[in-house]
Design a protein around this motif. Structure first.
Motif, PDB file in Angstrom:
ATOM      1  N   PHE A   8      23.636  64.729 -31.687  1.00  0.00           N
ATOM      2  CA  PHE A   8      23.388  65.476 -30.442  1.00  0.00           C
ATOM      3  C   PHE A   8      24.159  66.791 -30.456  1.00  0.00           C
ATOM      4  O   PHE A   8      23.683  67.824 -29.993  1.00  0.00           O
ATOM      5  N   SER A  11      22.444  69.215 -32.774  1.00  0.00           N
ATOM      6  CA  SER A  11      21.235  69.693 -32.114  1.00  0.00           C
ATOM      7  C   SER A  11      21.595  70.753 -31.073  1.00  0.00           C
ATOM      8  O   SER A  11      20.952  71.798 -30.966  1.00  0.00           O
ATOM      9  N   GLU A 128      17.517  72.400 -47.003  1.00  0.00           N
ATOM     10  CA  GLU A 128      17.107  72.479 -45.617  1.00  0.00           C
ATOM     11  C   GLU A 128      18.220  72.017 -44.684  1.00  0.00           C
ATOM     12  O   GLU A 128      18.489  72.630 -43.671  1.00  0.00           O
ATOM     13  N   SER A 129      18.858  70.889 -45.050  1.00  0.00           N
ATOM     14  CA  SER A 129      19.863  70.346 -44.138  1.00  0.00           C
ATOM     15  C   SER A 129      20.960  69.650 -44.929  1.00  0.00           C
ATOM     16  O   SER A 129      20.769  69.245 -46.071  1.00  0.00           O
ATOM     17  N   THR A 136      22.429  64.961 -39.275  1.00  0.00           N
ATOM     18  CA  THR A 136      21.860  66.042 -40.073  1.00  0.00           C
ATOM     19  C   THR A 136      22.090  67.387 -39.402  1.00  0.00           C
ATOM     20  O   THR A 136      21.838  67.552 -38.219  1.00  0.00           O
TER      21      THR A 136
ATOM     22  N   THR B 208      15.553  67.258 -31.878  1.00  0.00           N
ATOM     23  CA  THR B 208      16.261  66.237 -32.661  1.00  0.00           C
ATOM     24  C   THR B 208      16.976  65.225 -31.767  1.00  0.00           C
ATOM     25  O   THR B 208      17.108  64.068 -32.140  1.00  0.00           O
ATOM     26  N   THR B 212      16.378  61.352 -32.255  1.00  0.00           N
ATOM     27  CA  THR B 212      17.512  60.477 -32.560  1.00  0.00           C
ATOM     28  C   THR B 212      17.508  59.260 -31.644  1.00  0.00           C
ATOM     29  O   THR B 212      17.762  58.135 -32.071  1.00  0.00           O
ATOM     30  N   ARG B 215      14.866  56.949 -32.946  1.00  0.00           N
ATOM     31  CA  ARG B 215      15.296  56.281 -34.180  1.00  0.00           C
ATOM     32  C   ARG B 215      16.287  55.168 -33.887  1.00  0.00           C
ATOM     33  O   ARG B 215      16.269  54.115 -34.522  1.00  0.00           O
ATOM     34  N   LYS B 237       8.803  68.897 -38.145  1.00  0.00           N
ATOM     35  CA  LYS B 237       9.907  69.433 -38.948  1.00  0.00           C
ATOM     36  C   LYS B 237      11.206  68.678 -38.675  1.00  0.00           C
ATOM     37  O   LYS B 237      11.911  68.280 -39.590  1.00  0.00           O
ATOM     38  N   GLN B 241      13.681  66.525 -41.041  1.00  0.00           N
ATOM     39  CA  GLN B 241      15.080  66.939 -41.187  1.00  0.00           C
ATOM     40  C   GLN B 241      16.031  65.788 -40.914  1.00  0.00           C
ATOM     41  O   GLN B 241      17.070  65.651 -41.551  1.00  0.00           O
ATOM     42  N   LEU B 242      15.671  64.948 -39.930  1.00  0.00           N
ATOM     43  CA  LEU B 242      16.530  63.820 -39.595  1.00  0.00           C
ATOM     44  C   LEU B 242      16.387  62.705 -40.624  1.00  0.00           C
ATOM     45  O   LEU B 242      17.123  61.727 -40.586  1.00  0.00           O
TER      46      LEU B 242
END
Lengths: 291, 383
Positions: A8, A11, A128-129, A136, B208, B212, B215, B237, B241-242
């Motif tokens: 979080f 993000s 990318e990450s 991530t 994300t 999350t 998930r 995307k 990414q995650l």
């Protein structure tokens, strides 16, 4: 649980870095003229879309970016010369309304000549990450954050050390006195619009790999950027960064821990609270109103 | 002298016809159309108009319909519902069209419906919302499947793969919100648990946090994203990414090549419901839709040098159904054409196989959607 918290946070940092970078663009013009330039989001769009268009025309990525930045800088100067300067006798509110009109006009031009499609730009780093503590983090967010910090330092040096920066500050404090001291205020203002357009376009190019870009990205990003700038205290570069991160993190934590339905509401409650107790924002100078 | 008499008689005929209000009925069949060819919904209206023009031209080259020439009377509503209503009134009162094919958006269609119902002229809508055909309106037919059928198609595929607990993430715009509702309803009917239900603003640049949450929800086996526009590309995307390994589904809202371009390699492996047109190049020869899909794609792309879209396909099916109905009715009498439209069975179109009835003015079942999978950056039929 900890990895969730990290996710979080990352993000929020991604969002926040974008907002902060946009907010920075508002500071320059505000410092020079006390005008809140609502066409700032459109400079972002010109940066992103300009790069896309030049890429499609066959230019290599660095050249396309450079071209787009130049285009935005020119757009900023033209905006000042054609729309703001002729109305110099008007008060600040009128000028702000002019920038709203200019933003609609620029958006219309982009829609007409560049189309309405969304486009993606390639990210800057090969990876990318990266994974940190089970969460991530986008490499592009690091780029955004890094460039935002570099810009803050550069802006601080510019305003405090360079003659030009001091001239901009002097113009904003008292235009007549600045002119008496030999500062060409018209040139200064033109310059302020050009540089801030450039800043906006830089933001537009860096965030495009994350947010995509289209003729209308300026609306949302410009608005969020303005909110971030207002939280931080308009005119303060540090405030723009802190305000942006605060906004981004509060959005991400709300979406993550409370509910995504309230994601857009909670940050605005925070903003109301901050502006209620600190009307000048977190880092804003106390305004002195002379009568 | 002879010529003058002829002129006189045709003039007299014209007067007579004008008087009875059926001036055009004699020699041409007039198909009226209002589409969003410019404006925000131009991506719908543009291919629709091109398709209508192409196939009406072809129809006339092959001798027209019932031995008469077919004429297209078209207005561009630019995505504005109130303009659509004005144009439909003009089509009915001044142009006196025999039937109407049009309404790119649900807004334009619904604005036109009351006028058309009153005028009692058959209307084939090219817009998607369920409200157009549910409840059934006497004179209104619709070509595209509803979002409910897209939801059912996805959920059926999930069930076949043994998933019973899914996560849902949808945009808060009109399309996403409606998609969320029908997905929840259909999942409930089919015994699938929606264990995570997240939303995002269509203009959001990062989701994300929501992903999350999905998930980390216990037992979630697959994830569906219901929305259109650039939002789903961002969700796709972020999903990649995650590093989320769960099977991922999108809705029919992003079944186009531009979505693939935007989402890039993050889209690899995701599934979505779409019409056969999207895989026209690889569709099996034995497939009932093979001929119609490949012919349409070839004709359209040869003429306009651009790729076909699902939306043009709706216009193709609408026109073909209208032609069939007029042939079946043997006239352009509105009531007869309407009845004929309602009784069409087994028309194999670009969008699917239509079986219309008095209870169903759309005529497609949910399995007219194919489940496609992204393979090596292209759409392919899922195995």
């Amino acid at each position: 649980m900890l990895s969730e918290f990290f996710q979080f946070t990352f993000s929020g940092v991604t969002l926040g870095a974008i907002y902060a970078l946009v907010a920075l663009g508002f500071t320059l013009i505000y410092n020079a003229s006390h005008v809140i330039n609502f066409a700032q989001g459109e400079f972002l769009m010109i940066g992103g879309m300009g790069t896309v268009v030049l890429l499609e025309a066959g230019a290599p990525l660095p050249l396309a970016m450079l071209g787009a930045l130049l285009l935005a800088g020119v757009a900023g100067v033209v905006l000042y010369k054609l729309a703001i300067a002729p109305a110099k006798k008007a008060n600040v509110v009128t000028l702000i309304i002019i920038t709203i009109g200019a933003s609609i006009f620029l958006r219309g031009l982009a829609q007409f000549f560049w189309g309405k499609q969304y486009h993606a730009l390639p990210r800057f780093s090969a990876t990318e990450s990266i994974s940190v503590g089970g969460a991530t983090l986008l490499t592009q967010s690091l780029w955004v954050l890094g460039i935002a910090v570099v810009l803050v330092v550069a802006l601080a040096l510019f305003f405090n050390r360079s003659r030009l920066g001091k001239a901009i500050l002097a113009t904003s404090m008292n235009k007549d006195a600045a002119r008496l001291a030999g500062i060409k205020t018209q040139t200064i203002l033109t310059l302020a619009f050009g540089i801030s357009a450039l800043l906006g376009a830089v933001a537009g190019v860096i965030v495009a790999p994350i947010t995509f870009t289209a003729y209308d990205v300026g609306i949302m990003l410009g608005l969020k950027g303005f909110v971030a700038a207002a939280i931080g205290g308009l005119g303060s570069s540090t405030g723009a960064i802190v305000g942006g991160l605060l906004l981004g993190l509060s959005e991400a934590y709300t979406a993550g821990y409370i509910s995504s339905d309230y994601k857009d509401a909670v940050p605005f409650v925070i903003i109301l609270a901050i502006l209620f107790f600190l009307p000048n924002g977190l880092f804003g100078s106390r305004a002195v109103e002379r009568v | 002298m002879k010529r003058i008499v002829k002129h006189f008689s045709s003039a007299a005929l014209l007067c007579l016809c004008a008087f009875t209000g059926a001036a055009q009925a004699a020699d041409t069949i007039r198909i009226g159309s209002f589409l969003s060819v410019t404006g925000p919904a131009a991506f719908l209206g543009d291919p629709e108009l091109k398709t209508l023009e192409l196939y009406i031209e072809q129809l006339n080259d092959n001798g027209g319909l019932l031995g008469k020439k077919v004429e297209l009377v078209h207005y561009d509503d630019a995505g504005d519902a109130s303009k659509a209503r004005t144009f439909v009134t003009r089509l009915l009162r001044q142009d006196k069209v025999d039937l109407i094919i049009g309404g790119s958006t649900t807004g334009a269609t619904m604005a036109a419906v009351p006028v058309i119902e009153q005028a009692k002229i058959p209307f084939i809508s090219l817009a998607g919302a369920e409200t157009i055909s549910t409840p059934v309106k006497k004179w209104v037919f619709k070509m595209p499947q509803s979002d409910r059928q897209a939801a059912r198609r996805v959920l059926t595929d999930m069930k076949e793969r043994g998933f019973s607990k899914i996560g849902l993430i949808s945009g808060t715009g009109g399309f996403g919100a409606s998609g969320r509702n029908v997905t929840l309803e259909e999942a409930n009917k089919m015994g699938i648990d929606v264990v995570a239900d997240e939303t995002y603003n269509p203009k959001d640049t990062d989701v994300t946090a929501q992903l999350t949450r999905i998930r980390n929800t216990d037992g979630v086996q697959a994830v569906l994203n219901f929305d259109f526009g650039q939002g789903p590309a961002i969700v796709t995307k972020n999903y990649k990414q995650l590093g989320i390994e769960l099977p991922f589904y999108q809705s029919h809202g992003v079944a186009s090549d531009s979505f693939l371009k935007l989402a890039g390699d993050s889209a690899e492996g995701l599934r979505l419901p779409a019409t056969a047109l999207l895989v026209a190049n690889t569709i099996a020869d034995s497939d009932p839709q093979h001929d119609v899909v490949t012919h349409y794609k070839k004709a359209y792309e040869e003429r306009y040098q651009g790729s076909v879209s699902t939306f043009g396909g709706y216009a193709y099916d609408g026109l073909q159904l209208a032609v069939r109905a007029v042939k079946k009715a043997g006239s352009t009498d509105p009531a007869k054409v309407r009845d004929a439209l309602e009784s069409i069975q087994g028309y194999v179109g670009v969008t699917g196989t239509y079986n219309l009835s008095a209870q169903d003015h759309m005529g497609l079942s949910y399995d007219s959607f194919r489940i496609l999978e992204v393979k090596d950056g292209h759409w392919a039929l899922a195995q």
